[in-house]
Write a protein that holds these residues in place. Structure first.
Motif: not given
Length: 220
Positions: A141-166
């Protein structure tokens, strides 16, 4: 990502579940066509991995019935039936991909990401929302093109929220998708992960609404 694995060989199913988990997915395994149908309607899966040699019904019949009900769940056939007529029949019955046993778990994971990506209308693997960029295949994951270290669970949460399309995701729905329905976790585990995401990405990364749940703070 939540994967429904329909496989009557328990050894293969358990290996699949462990392998997919290592690739950041949650696998729910069932052994019959009847239990698969029940699972499809009971939970919101991202993709189904389907064996054809089921004990109560041929997998192709299950696939055809799923498509006849206009269900858009992506389906990957995973089978030892390697004859070309079986491959053609599988794809014509509505399969999004056809993978032969034995298989490589890394390749299967990549194919899962590909069919899910196509089902959501994305031409590329990466997801962009505001200043946020996600790569589901590599868990980056990148924020403003800066690579951010997230745990797998944290990344999964972001993916599911992103896939919910708002759309808002209820806490119970998000919890089941990230951890799986059969995994026992503390009632506060989801909130702890969300707190950590906000700490790393900013408070605006995830919105909360009482009675509605959570959604990504940036729109796709």
């Amino acid at each position: 990502m939540q994967v429904l694995v329909v496989e009557d060989d328990e050894l293969i199913a358990s290996g699949l579940a462990a392998g997919l988990q290592a690739h950041g997915m949650v696998a729910v395994c069932v052994t019959t066509a009847v239990s698969a149908e029940q699972a499809i309607y009971a939970a919101d899966f991202d993709v189904m991995v389907l064996d054809l040699g089921l004990p109560d019904q041929d997998g192709l019949t299950l696939l055809k019935e799923t498509r006849s009900r206009k269900l858009s769940l992506p389906v990957i056939v995973l089978t030892a039936r390697d004859a070309i007529e079986y491959r053609i029949a599988g794809l014509q019955s509505g399969a999004d991909d056809y993978v032969l046993k034995p298989f490589d778990l890394g390749e299967l994971a990549a194919r899962i990401h590909a069919v899910v990506r196509r089902s959501k209308g994305r031409a590329t693997q990466e997801i962009t929302a505001g200043p946020l960029r996600l790569d589901p295949q590599y868990g980056q994951v990148w924020l403003n093109e800066k690579l951010i270290a997230l745990s797998r669970r944290e990344f999964d949460i972001l993916i599911h929220l992103a896939n919910a399309a708002g759309h808002w995701l209820a806490p119970s729905t998000l919890r089941d998708r990230v951890f799986g329905e059969d995994i026992q976790i503390s009632s506060n585990a989801l909130n702890v992960h969300i707190h950590n995401i906000r700490r790393k990405l900013g408070a605006e990364a995830i919105e909360t609404s009482r009675g509605l749940g959570f959604r990504l703070g940036w729109r796709l």
